[in-house]
Design a protein around this motif. Structure first.
Motif, PDB file in Angstrom:
ATOM      1  N   ARG A 172       0.823  -1.208   0.000  1.00  0.00           N
ATOM      2  CA  ARG A 172       0.000   0.000   0.000  1.00  0.00           C
ATOM      3  C   ARG A 172       0.861   1.264   0.000  1.00  0.00           C
ATOM      4  O   ARG A 172       0.592   2.214  -0.742  1.00  0.00           O
ATOM      5  N   GLN A 173       1.885   1.301   0.836  1.00  0.00           N
ATOM      6  CA  GLN A 173       2.717   2.501   0.956  1.00  0.00           C
ATOM      7  C   GLN A 173       3.383   2.855  -0.375  1.00  0.00           C
ATOM      8  O   GLN A 173       3.435   4.025  -0.774  1.00  0.00           O
ATOM      9  N   GLN A 174       3.899   1.854  -1.087  1.00  0.00           N
ATOM     10  CA  GLN A 174       4.541   2.092  -2.381  1.00  0.00           C
ATOM     11  C   GLN A 174       3.530   2.615  -3.393  1.00  0.00           C
ATOM     12  O   GLN A 174       3.799   3.550  -4.149  1.00  0.00           O
ATOM     13  N   LEU A 175       2.337   2.015  -3.420  1.00  0.00           N
ATOM     14  CA  LEU A 175       1.302   2.439  -4.360  1.00  0.00           C
ATOM     15  C   LEU A 175       0.834   3.864  -4.074  1.00  0.00           C
ATOM     16  O   LEU A 175       0.609   4.656  -4.996  1.00  0.00           O
ATOM     17  N   GLU A 176       0.686   4.195  -2.799  1.00  0.00           N
ATOM     18  CA  GLU A 176       0.285   5.558  -2.430  1.00  0.00           C
ATOM     19  C   GLU A 176       1.326   6.578  -2.875  1.00  0.00           C
ATOM     20  O   GLU A 176       0.981   7.655  -3.392  1.00  0.00           O
ATOM     21  N   ALA A 177       2.598   6.254  -2.693  1.00  0.00           N
ATOM     22  CA  ALA A 177       3.670   7.165  -3.104  1.00  0.00           C
ATOM     23  C   ALA A 177       3.681   7.346  -4.620  1.00  0.00           C
ATOM     24  O   ALA A 177       3.855   8.463  -5.123  1.00  0.00           O
ATOM     25  N   ASP A 178       3.479   6.253  -5.358  1.00  0.00           N
ATOM     26  CA  ASP A 178       3.462   6.342  -6.819  1.00  0.00           C
ATOM     27  C   ASP A 178       2.245   7.107  -7.315  1.00  0.00           C
ATOM     28  O   ASP A 178       2.327   7.868  -8.292  1.00  0.00           O
ATOM     29  N   ALA A 179       1.106   6.930  -6.646  1.00  0.00           N
ATOM     30  CA  ALA A 179      -0.099   7.666  -7.031  1.00  0.00           C
ATOM     31  C   ALA A 179       0.113   9.162  -6.839  1.00  0.00           C
ATOM     32  O   ALA A 179      -0.290   9.983  -7.682  1.00  0.00           O
ATOM     33  N   ALA A 180       0.757   9.543  -5.747  1.00  0.00           N
ATOM     34  CA  ALA A 180       1.044  10.952  -5.493  1.00  0.00           C
ATOM     35  C   ALA A 180       2.049  11.501  -6.502  1.00  0.00           C
ATOM     36  O   ALA A 180       1.952  12.651  -6.943  1.00  0.00           O
ATOM     37  N   ARG A 181       2.994  10.671  -6.890  1.00  0.00           N
ATOM     38  CA  ARG A 181       4.039  11.095  -7.836  1.00  0.00           C
ATOM     39  C   ARG A 181       3.491  11.295  -9.237  1.00  0.00           C
ATOM     40  O   ARG A 181       3.854  12.250  -9.928  1.00  0.00           O
ATOM     41  N   LEU A 182       2.599  10.414  -9.670  1.00  0.00           N
ATOM     42  CA  LEU A 182       2.140  10.417 -11.061  1.00  0.00           C
ATOM     43  C   LEU A 182       0.812  11.143 -11.262  1.00  0.00           C
ATOM     44  O   LEU A 182       0.564  11.711 -12.325  1.00  0.00           O
ATOM     45  N   GLY A 183      -0.064  11.095 -10.265  1.00  0.00           N
ATOM     46  CA  GLY A 183      -1.379  11.716 -10.393  1.00  0.00           C
ATOM     47  C   GLY A 183      -2.324  10.892 -11.257  1.00  0.00           C
ATOM     48  O   GLY A 183      -1.909  10.034 -12.042  1.00  0.00           O
ATOM     49  N   GLY A 184      -3.614  11.126 -11.103  1.00  0.00           N
ATOM     50  CA  GLY A 184      -4.621  10.452 -11.921  1.00  0.00           C
ATOM     51  C   GLY A 184      -4.847   8.998 -11.574  1.00  0.00           C
ATOM     52  O   GLY A 184      -5.435   8.256 -12.360  1.00  0.00           O
ATOM     53  N   LEU A 185      -4.386   8.577 -10.392  1.00  0.00           N
ATOM     54  CA  LEU A 185      -4.501   7.188  -9.965  1.00  0.00           C
ATOM     55  C   LEU A 185      -5.170   7.148  -8.597  1.00  0.00           C
ATOM     56  O   LEU A 185      -5.123   8.116  -7.841  1.00  0.00           O
ATOM     57  N   ARG A 186      -5.786   6.014  -8.256  1.00  0.00           N
ATOM     58  CA  ARG A 186      -6.414   5.862  -6.948  1.00  0.00           C
ATOM     59  C   ARG A 186      -6.295   4.419  -6.472  1.00  0.00           C
ATOM     60  O   ARG A 186      -6.217   3.491  -7.293  1.00  0.00           O
ATOM     61  N   LEU A 187      -6.286   4.245  -5.160  1.00  0.00           N
ATOM     62  CA  LEU A 187      -6.274   2.905  -4.583  1.00  0.00           C
ATOM     63  C   LEU A 187      -7.702   2.440  -4.356  1.00  0.00           C
ATOM     64  O   LEU A 187      -8.573   3.237  -3.988  1.00  0.00           O
TER      65      LEU A 187
END
Length: 246
Positions: A172-187
Motif C-alpha cells: 500500500r505505501q509504495q502504491l500511495e507514493a506512486d499515485a502521489a508522484r504520477l497523479g490520476g490514480l487511486r487505490l
C-alpha cells in the motif's frame, strides 16, 4: 536476553560472517539513507542478530524479493527477510511474522473498478513485481484476470502505466507514493491480502538454528524493538505481528 547455543550460532556463519539478504524492493522493510547505505527495519534486525552471534554483518542487497529468496535458498546469504509463502518454504525455514503489511490494488482515476472483488474478471490485467509475495499469492488466487510481471516491486506502477494495464498490486505505501508522484490514480478501498513478513534461513542449517531465529524474532516483538524501528524509520501501513502461538 536470548542465549544462542554455540553450534546453532556456528550454523549461521559458515563463512565467518553473518550474510543478511536485504530486499530494497519493499519500502516498508528497507531502503537507502541519505548517504546511500541500506537502512530500515530489516537492516536493524540483522545488526542486532549479528551482534547477538558475535559476528561481523555483511549485507547482501537486492532490488527484488525473488532475488533475496534465491540468495538464501542457494545459501549465498545466511538469513533473510521475506513474506511467508508455501512455495518459498521448500528451501527456507521461516520464523513467525514480525510485521504485517497490507496488499492493495491501484487503478486509474477513471477505472470502472470500485472494489477489490471486481478485479478478478476476464479482460483485466494485474501488474505485480516478479517473484514478490503478491505475484505468488495472486498467481494462485486469480482465476479470470491475467497477471503481468514487472522486474521489481518498485517498478510495478511505471509498468502498469506504460503498458496500459488495468490494475497494479503491491505494498500500500509504495502504491500511495506512486499515485502521489504520477497523479490520476487511486487505490481501491481496503486490502486484498495481509502479508506476513518473517525472517528465514536455509533449511539445511538445521532445527537448532531455526529455533534460535524464531526465538530472536519473538524477543524483538515482545521487547518493542520492532515497533520502535517502524516508528524510527517513519513507516506507515505496517503493524507489529502478534506473538506466535507456543
Amino acid at each position: 536476553m536470548q542465549n544462542i547455543d554455540k553450534d546453532a550460532a556456528a550454523a549461521f556463519t559458515p563463512t565467518g560472517r553473518l550474510r543478511a539478504s536485504i530486499n530494497l524492493g519493499n519500502p516498508i522493510l528497507a531502503g537507502r539513507d541519505a548517504a546511500g547505505a541500506p537502512c530500515g527495519v530489516s537492516v536493524d534486525l540483522a545488526r542486532v542478530f549479528a551482534k547477538r552471534l558475535g559476528a561481523e554483518l555483511e549485507l547482501v542487497v537486492f532490488d527484488a524479493a525473488g532475488k533475496s529468496v534465491e540468495a538464501v535458498t542457494g545459501e549465498v546469504a545466511d538469513i533473510g527477510f521475506f513474506a511467508i509463502d508455501p512455495l518459498r518454504g521448500a528451501g527456507i525455514a521461516f520464523t513467525a511474522p514480525y510485521v504485517l503489511i497490507e496488499g492493495a490494488y491501484l487503478v486509474r482515476g477513471d477505472s470502472p473498478l470500485q472494489s477489490n472483488d471486481e478485479v478478478d474478471r476476464a479482460g483485466t490485467t494485474v501488474t505485480v513485481g516478479q517473484g514478490s509475495a503478491y505475484d505468488l499469492y495472486l498467481t494462485r488466487a486469480l482465476k479470470a484476470a491475467r497477471i503481468a510481471r514487472a522486474p521489481t516491486s518498485p517498478t510495478v506502477v511505471d509498468v502498469f502505466v506504460r503498458e496500459g494495464h488495468g490494475v497494479a498490486a503491491g505494498v500500500r505505501q509504495q502504491l500511495e507514493a506512486d499515485a502521489a508522484r504520477l497523479g490520476g490514480l487511486r487505490l481501491l478501498p481496503g486490502r486484498f491480502m495481509v502479508i506476513e513478513q518473517a525472517m528465514g534461513l536455509p533449511r539445511s542449517r538445521g532445527e537448532a538454528a531455526a529455533a534460535a531465529l524464531r526465538a530472536f524474532v519473538e524477543e524483538m516483538k515482545a521487547s518493542g524493538f520492532v515497533a520502535d524501528a517502524l516508528a524510527r524509520h517513519g513507516i506507515q501501513g505496517a503493524s507489529v505481528a502478534p506473538a506466535a502461538h507456543s
